[in-house]
Design a protein around this motif. Structure first.
Motif, PDB file in Angstrom:
ATOM      1  N   MET A 135       0.820  -1.211   0.000  1.00 41.12           N
ATOM      2  CA  MET A 135       0.000   0.000   0.000  1.00 41.12           C
ATOM      3  C   MET A 135       0.858   1.267   0.000  1.00 41.12           C
ATOM      4  O   MET A 135       0.404   2.332   0.407  1.00 41.12           O
ATOM      5  CB  MET A 135      -0.923  -0.015   1.223  1.00 41.12           C
ATOM      6  CG  MET A 135      -1.869  -1.216   1.276  1.00 41.12           C
ATOM      7  SD  MET A 135      -2.944  -1.329  -0.169  1.00 41.12           S
ATOM      8  CE  MET A 135      -3.979   0.078   0.090  1.00 41.12           C
ATOM      9  N   TYR A 136       2.088   1.175  -0.473  1.00 46.02           N
ATOM     10  CA  TYR A 136       3.018   2.301  -0.396  1.00 46.02           C
ATOM     11  C   TYR A 136       2.537   3.539  -1.123  1.00 46.02           C
ATOM     12  O   TYR A 136       2.890   4.659  -0.750  1.00 46.02           O
ATOM     13  CB  TYR A 136       4.404   1.880  -0.901  1.00 46.02           C
ATOM     14  CG  TYR A 136       4.563   1.835  -2.396  1.00 46.02           C
ATOM     15  CD1 TYR A 136       5.251   2.830  -3.071  1.00 46.02           C
ATOM     16  CD2 TYR A 136       4.041   0.798  -3.154  1.00 46.02           C
ATOM     17  CE1 TYR A 136       5.422   2.788  -4.441  1.00 46.02           C
ATOM     18  CE2 TYR A 136       4.205   0.738  -4.508  1.00 46.02           C
ATOM     19  CZ  TYR A 136       4.891   1.738  -5.154  1.00 46.02           C
ATOM     20  OH  TYR A 136       5.061   1.696  -6.507  1.00 46.02           O
ATOM     21  N   GLY A 141       1.776  11.732   3.179  1.00 49.46           N
ATOM     22  CA  GLY A 141       3.049  12.443   3.073  1.00 49.46           C
ATOM     23  C   GLY A 141       3.881  12.060   1.872  1.00 49.46           C
ATOM     24  O   GLY A 141       4.885  12.691   1.576  1.00 49.46           O
ATOM     25  N   ARG A 142       3.475  11.027   1.144  1.00 47.08           N
ATOM     26  CA  ARG A 142       4.267  10.560   0.013  1.00 47.08           C
ATOM     27  C   ARG A 142       4.347  11.607  -1.089  1.00 47.08           C
ATOM     28  O   ARG A 142       5.415  11.852  -1.646  1.00 47.08           O
ATOM     29  CB  ARG A 142       3.655   9.262  -0.550  1.00 47.08           C
ATOM     30  CG  ARG A 142       4.407   8.686  -1.727  1.00 47.08           C
ATOM     31  CD  ARG A 142       3.673   7.496  -2.296  1.00 47.08           C
ATOM     32  NE  ARG A 142       2.432   7.844  -2.943  1.00 47.08           N
ATOM     33  CZ  ARG A 142       2.320   8.338  -4.175  1.00 47.08           C
ATOM     34  NH1 ARG A 142       3.398   8.555  -4.896  1.00 47.08           N
ATOM     35  NH2 ARG A 142       1.154   8.628  -4.693  1.00 47.08           N
ATOM     36  N   LEU A 143       3.235  12.232  -1.397  1.00 48.63           N
ATOM     37  CA  LEU A 143       3.217  13.182  -2.510  1.00 48.63           C
ATOM     38  C   LEU A 143       4.033  14.432  -2.220  1.00 48.63           C
ATOM     39  O   LEU A 143       4.570  15.046  -3.126  1.00 48.63           O
ATOM     40  CB  LEU A 143       1.780  13.552  -2.873  1.00 48.63           C
ATOM     41  CG  LEU A 143       0.943  12.396  -3.420  1.00 48.63           C
ATOM     42  CD1 LEU A 143      -0.479  12.852  -3.687  1.00 48.63           C
ATOM     43  CD2 LEU A 143       1.579  11.839  -4.675  1.00 48.63           C
ATOM     44  N   ALA A 151       9.372   5.450   0.284  1.00 50.18           N
ATOM     45  CA  ALA A 151       8.597   4.231   0.507  1.00 50.18           C
ATOM     46  C   ALA A 151       9.377   3.222   1.348  1.00 50.18           C
ATOM     47  O   ALA A 151       8.828   2.601   2.256  1.00 50.18           O
ATOM     48  CB  ALA A 151       8.187   3.610  -0.826  1.00 50.18           C
ATOM     49  N   GLU A 152      10.656   3.072   1.064  1.00 46.51           N
ATOM     50  CA  GLU A 152      11.484   2.114   1.801  1.00 46.51           C
ATOM     51  C   GLU A 152      11.680   2.568   3.242  1.00 46.51           C
ATOM     52  O   GLU A 152      11.596   1.753   4.175  1.00 46.51           O
ATOM     53  CB  GLU A 152      12.839   1.947   1.104  1.00 46.51           C
ATOM     54  CG  GLU A 152      12.757   1.271  -0.248  1.00 46.51           C
ATOM     55  CD  GLU A 152      12.226   2.165  -1.371  1.00 46.51           C
ATOM     56  OE1 GLU A 152      11.849   1.625  -2.417  1.00 46.51           O
ATOM     57  OE2 GLU A 152      12.180   3.406  -1.200  1.00 46.51           O
ATOM     58  N   LYS A 153      11.902   3.848   3.445  1.00 46.49           N
ATOM     59  CA  LYS A 153      12.076   4.374   4.806  1.00 46.49           C
ATOM     60  C   LYS A 153      10.791   4.230   5.609  1.00 46.49           C
ATOM     61  O   LYS A 153      10.819   3.852   6.781  1.00 46.49           O
ATOM     62  CB  LYS A 153      12.513   5.844   4.755  1.00 46.49           C
ATOM     63  CG  LYS A 153      13.941   6.034   4.305  1.00 46.49           C
ATOM     64  CD  LYS A 153      14.271   7.513   4.278  1.00 46.49           C
ATOM     65  CE  LYS A 153      15.684   7.785   3.854  1.00 46.49           C
ATOM     66  NZ  LYS A 153      15.967   9.230   3.807  1.00 46.49           N
ATOM     67  N   ALA A 154       9.654   4.516   5.002  1.00 48.84           N
ATOM     68  CA  ALA A 154       8.373   4.387   5.703  1.00 48.84           C
ATOM     69  C   ALA A 154       8.117   2.930   6.080  1.00 48.84           C
ATOM     70  O   ALA A 154       7.644   2.635   7.185  1.00 48.84           O
ATOM     71  CB  ALA A 154       7.240   4.926   4.828  1.00 48.84           C
TER      72      ALA A 154
END
Length: 170
Positions: A135-136, A141-143, A151-154
């Motif tokens: 679901m990345y 906050g991604r945008l 994505a990897e850090k989250a």
């Protein structure tokens, strides 16, 4: 003025020596054969196996920061990363965008790792883990982020918090 400065210096030195006497949490990260990782390079174009130094450096620093935040003093965490598949894919057939990583619903990030956690007076905790975040693309906050490894850090944030954060006090 000199007395105040001397007192300030002595206080800093005293605090520093006390801090050094307190065992701190440590995180050590190893990458097991990064040249064979599925997709761990931010340098395009195309599908190249292996990891680049930038990705390994950023992920190591991030995991160490998480250790400082979540591990208890005296705990030591050894993480052995065995494979990385970054979010998105290069699509070399895209004209004018052959070095752009396209984020799709089917190109979620994944990391295979093992870890061992040691702490005084406790048995060593060891486990193998496969992390993924299907679901990345829906993460808050991604945008607004310009971080290429958002994505990897989250995903690592969630895993670290679930595995190593102390339970809240009652």
């Amino acid at each position: 003025m000199r007395t105040a400065l001397a007192c300030a210096v002595l206080m800093v030195l005293a605090f520093d020596s006390m801090a050094q006497g307190t065992p701190t949490a440590q995180v050590e990260v190893h990458f097991d054969h990064p040249e064979h990782f599925r997709d761990a390079s931010l340098r395009g174009p195309g599908y190249q196996r292996g990891a680049d130094a930038e990705v390994m450096k950023v992920l190591t620093a991030h995991l160490q920061k998480l250790g400082q935040r979540y591990l208890q003093p005296g705990q030591q965490l050894l993480i052995d990363i065995r494979d990385i598949d970054l979010a998105g894919r290069y699509e070399p057939w895209q004209q004018q965008a052959y070095d752009v990583r396209f984020m799709r619903e089917i190109t979620w990030p994944a990391i295979d790792l093992s870890y061992s956690l040691t702490q005084p007076g406790q048995p060593v905790q060891k486990a193998d883990e496969h992390l993924s975040d299907k679901m990345y693309l829906s993460r808050p906050g991604r945008l607004g982020s310009s971080d290429r490894l958002f994505a990897e850090k989250a995903m690592l944030d969630d895993w670290f918090r679930q595995r190593f954060a102390s339970p809240p006090a009652p």
